[in-house]
Design a protein around this motif. Structure first.
Motif, PDB file in Angstrom:
ATOM      1  N   ASP A  22       0.872  -1.176   0.000  1.00 49.75           N
ATOM      2  CA  ASP A  22       0.000   0.000   0.000  1.00 49.75           C
ATOM      3  C   ASP A  22       0.909   1.225   0.000  1.00 49.75           C
ATOM      4  O   ASP A  22       1.649   1.460   0.953  1.00 49.75           O
ATOM      5  N   HIS A  23       0.863   2.000  -1.094  1.00 47.03           N
ATOM      6  CA  HIS A  23       1.825   3.100  -1.229  1.00 47.03           C
ATOM      7  C   HIS A  23       1.686   4.135  -0.113  1.00 47.03           C
ATOM      8  O   HIS A  23       2.678   4.711   0.334  1.00 47.03           O
ATOM      9  N   ALA A  24       0.466   4.386   0.351  1.00 45.96           N
ATOM     10  CA  ALA A  24       0.274   5.389   1.400  1.00 45.96           C
ATOM     11  C   ALA A  24       0.821   4.896   2.737  1.00 45.96           C
ATOM     12  O   ALA A  24       1.477   5.646   3.477  1.00 45.96           O
ATOM     13  N   LEU A  25       0.580   3.629   3.062  1.00 45.85           N
ATOM     14  CA  LEU A  25       1.101   3.067   4.301  1.00 45.85           C
ATOM     15  C   LEU A  25       2.626   2.982   4.238  1.00 45.85           C
ATOM     16  O   LEU A  25       3.309   3.259   5.237  1.00 45.85           O
ATOM     17  N   GLN A  26       3.151   2.631   3.085  1.00 41.80           N
ATOM     18  CA  GLN A  26       4.607   2.574   2.920  1.00 41.80           C
ATOM     19  C   GLN A  26       5.227   3.950   3.113  1.00 41.80           C
ATOM     20  O   GLN A  26       6.243   4.102   3.793  1.00 41.80           O
ATOM     21  N   ASN A  27       4.605   4.962   2.531  1.00 40.36           N
ATOM     22  CA  ASN A  27       5.122   6.322   2.664  1.00 40.36           C
ATOM     23  C   ASN A  27       5.075   6.786   4.115  1.00 40.36           C
ATOM     24  O   ASN A  27       6.038   7.395   4.618  1.00 40.36           O
ATOM     25  N   TYR A  28       3.972   6.478   4.818  1.00 39.79           N
ATOM     26  CA  TYR A  28       3.880   6.862   6.225  1.00 39.79           C
ATOM     27  C   TYR A  28       4.971   6.159   7.044  1.00 39.79           C
ATOM     28  O   TYR A  28       5.622   6.777   7.896  1.00 39.79           O
ATOM     29  N   LEU A  87       4.753  13.742   4.743  1.00 38.47           N
ATOM     30  CA  LEU A  87       3.967  12.714   4.073  1.00 38.47           C
ATOM     31  C   LEU A  87       3.629  13.128   2.647  1.00 38.47           C
ATOM     32  O   LEU A  87       3.365  14.300   2.373  1.00 38.47           O
ATOM     33  N   ARG A  88       3.606  12.157   1.776  1.00 41.67           N
ATOM     34  CA  ARG A  88       3.197  12.381   0.395  1.00 41.67           C
ATOM     35  C   ARG A  88       1.670  12.272   0.317  1.00 41.67           C
ATOM     36  O   ARG A  88       1.080  11.379   0.932  1.00 41.67           O
TER      37      ARG A  88
END
Length: 647
Positions: free
Chosen positions: A252-258, A634-635
């Motif tokens: 999950d790109h958002a979880l990875q970024n966080y 965060l992105r």
């Protein structure tokens, strides 16, 4: 007179015979030529037509488009961008140095590019195109194209080059591509003609390397008509070949970024797994690096900075790094003793702060001791002496067997680079690898995840998922290939008695939800998302008798690389487990202080699908949490590509 007439008649007959002979010979030669011409024009016409075509038609390989890589929701993680480049064909160029001088008069090019191109031309056949320079601007590309008549052997091309839009977030898992090298050719042992194309990009690390064949695709071809001077006149035929397969990851790109943002400033690793299906939702190693630099050709200064960084950004700590698991291992020692029937959960052991074995003392982390401890108490407060005691009853071989059932000492089949097996030692291992007999002290050390025991963060996440479910959960990173879902078999039961597993689970709940628990400060306040877990602290140095006598140094007082590793494993929600997490902070000190808060924050991010409300945190922490979350870089959540399916 009669004599003369007679001689003349004889001479005429002789001449006639000679003429007939010469004429016959001429007719024979003409006949042979006619037969040969007939063979050339009729029988062998196709062969010579082909040879003639070869003289005026060049066939060139066309690199296929490399397959794309997406996250679980269809967000692009690895794509292809146009790459303007100029190449030279030595056979058509004639005086190479003169052509290169003319080229650089038109468009200045880096001297290192020219030197590299000359080296390439010296190693390759004269008809093989060699890249002089790539990543040209549109203006440079246009200037060279306009001046093509003055540049024999020079060809401008528009190709594709890899790029990673989310740069550092997936550097370790996806990896990166780079130009094929002689070392790659020897290593791959692959006769694909694409690999002979100068500066053709292949996967070097991570998913890019493990799925190289599928992502690469197959070559196309182009038939180019050239004139007598070798100048390209037109393209006669074009076959684009087969593009590479598209991959969809479980991440999950958002979880990875966080997760990457939450680890800023640390040398650490985090793995988040979906307990239901084993999908890896986030797998972050910090610090990270920008893989786009390797695609473009990283500078010596940048590469040296990465190599010399003591936090080791190039190493993937999630699967390559192996660490003593410390107290996060104690659940396996307890399960081994329970399953062997050598202890009862209510049985108590006295902890005076140490365990005496002969003349040697094995110390508990709490110098004054914990007093009487049963199994649940020992996990909640992480008493070492309890495990020293029960390990003598069950033995290291059964402890090792239980650990392997939960994934330790296993090299999992995930498409990442240098996945470590870790180490779960037993008597046979030490005899075979050290040539020594197993000692009782070795068992005591192993019982608390020290000594020879080593595990990766991925293995610890798998262990936690199996503790939460009692099933043989397997990690998975690839969700679909070309939109076809990858099969995931139903995990089999581990064969652990339900009552024994529930004792361990209750203890893990108390670690984070009772005041005496070592991770109580990292609890989740929202009742529907209660966290269960275990802290761990693993030593990286020996503490001498003299140091214990005068007082053990605090981690904060030691150089960074001599401090203990901090660990935490956990899952949530406790009542209906959804996600498992493992955290290792290198030289972070204590697991409760450094690792558990990270695990709690990452799990809440996964559970809420974004930043959680402050009500999920204990009331006295909310202001601090709010400030920390606001400070994270965060992105914004990315939108999936239009038309992308979600396998």
């Amino acid at each position: 007179m009669k004599r003369a007439d007679k001689d003349m008649k004889l001479s005429a007959r002789t001449i006639t015979r000679r003429g007939l002979i010469v004429g016959g010979l001429q007719l024979g030669v003409l006949g042979a030529l006619a037969v040969r011409m007939r063979e050339l024009q009729v029988k062998e016409a196709e062969q010579y037509k082909f040879l003639a075509e070869e003289n005026r038609i060049n066939i060139r390989l066309l690199p296929p488009a490399r397959g794309l890589i997406y996250d679980r929701d269809g967000v692009l993680l690895a794509g292809n961008a146009p790459n303007y480049r100029v190449v030279i064909v030595r056979e058509d160029a004639g005086d190479v140095d003169a052509v290169l001088r003319t080229l650089t008069d038109i468009v200045p090019l880096p001297e290192e590019d020219l030197a590299r191109a000359r080296r390439e031309m010296g190693r390759r056949s004269p008809f093989v195109p060699v890249t002089i320079s790539d990543r040209l601007t549109w203006e440079q590309f246009s200037e060279i194209s306009i001046n093509a008549p003055a540049l024999p052997g020079i060809v401008t091309e528009v190709g594709l080059s890899r790029y990673y839009p989310l740069d550092q977030d997936f550097a370790h898992s996806i990896g990166y591509v780079g130009p094929v090298s002689d070392f790659d050719l020897e290593r791959l042992n692959d006769d694909d003609p694409l690999l002979q194309i100068p500066r053709f990009q292949i996967g070097k690390t991570g998913v890019e390397a493990k799925f190289e064949q599928a992502l690469r695709g197959s070559a196309g071809s182009s038939q180019i008509e050239v004139n007598a001077a070798g100048r390209v006149m037109r393209e006669l035929r074009r076959d684009e070949g087969q593009p590479g397969a598209n991959l969809q990851l479980t991440l999950d790109h958002a979880l990875q970024n966080y997760t990457e943002a939450r680890l800023a400033g640390e040398s650490a690793a985090v793995v988040v797994m979906d307990i239901e299906d084993g999908d890896i939702r986030a797998i972050a190693s910090a610090p990270s690096f920008d893989p786009n630099k390797f695609v473009r050709g990283i500078s010596s200064a940048d590469y040296r900075a990465l190599l010399e960084d003591e936090y080791r950004p190039l190493a993937d700590k999630t699967v390559q790094g192996t660490y003593p698991p410390g107290s996060t291992f104690k659940m396996l020692t307890a399960l081994a003793a329970l399953e062997a029937g050598v202890i009862d959960p209510g049985e108590r052991v006295w902890c005076p702060g140490h365990y005496k074995l002969g003349t040697r003392r094995f110390h508990c982390w709490k110098r004054g001791g914990h007093g009487w401890m049963n199994l649940v108490d020992s996990l909640r407060e992480s008493c070492d002496v309890y495990y020293y005691d029960i390990s003598q009853k069950v033995g290291v071989d059964k402890i090792a067997e239980m650990a392997r059932r939960f994934g330790l000492g296993t090299r999992f089949d995930v498409p990442m680079s240098a996945v470590a097996e870790g180490l779960m030692p037993n008597r046979a291992w030490k005899a075979a690898n050290r040539g020594e007999a197993w000692q009782v002290g070795d068992t005591l050390n192993a019982s608390i995840g020290q000594g020879f025991v080593l595990a990766s963060p991925l293995q610890l996440a798998v262990m936690t998922a199996r503790l939460a479910t009692g099933r043989e959960i397997m990690p998975r990173l690839i969700r679909a290939v070309n939109d076809r879902p990858v099969a995931r078999p139903d995990p089999a039961p581990l064969g652990i008695r339900r009552a024994h597993l529930e004792v361990i689970q209750r203890a893990l709940y108390e670690v984070t939800n009772l005041r005496s628990g070592t991770a109580y400060g990292s609890r989740i306040a929202e009742s529907t998302y209660r966290l269960a877990g275990k802290t761990g602290t693993s030593q990286v140095r020996n503490i001498t008798v003299e140091e214990r006598a005068r007082g053990v140094f605090r981690n904060e007082d030691l150089p960074w690389n001599r401090r203990d590793h901090a660990l935490f494993v956990g899952y949530a929600p406790f009542d209906a487990p959804r996600y498992a997490v493992s955290v290792v902070v290198e030289h972070g000190g204590g697991g409760s202080k450094a690792a558990a808060p990270i695990a709690r924050d990452v799990l809440l991010q996964a559970l809420y699908g974004g930043l959680p409300p402050l009500s999920a945190y204990p009331a006295h922490q909310r202001n601090m949490i709010d400030e920390r979350q606001r400070a994270l870089e965060l992105r914004p959540r990315q939108e999936p590509e239009q038309g992308r399916s979600r396998a």
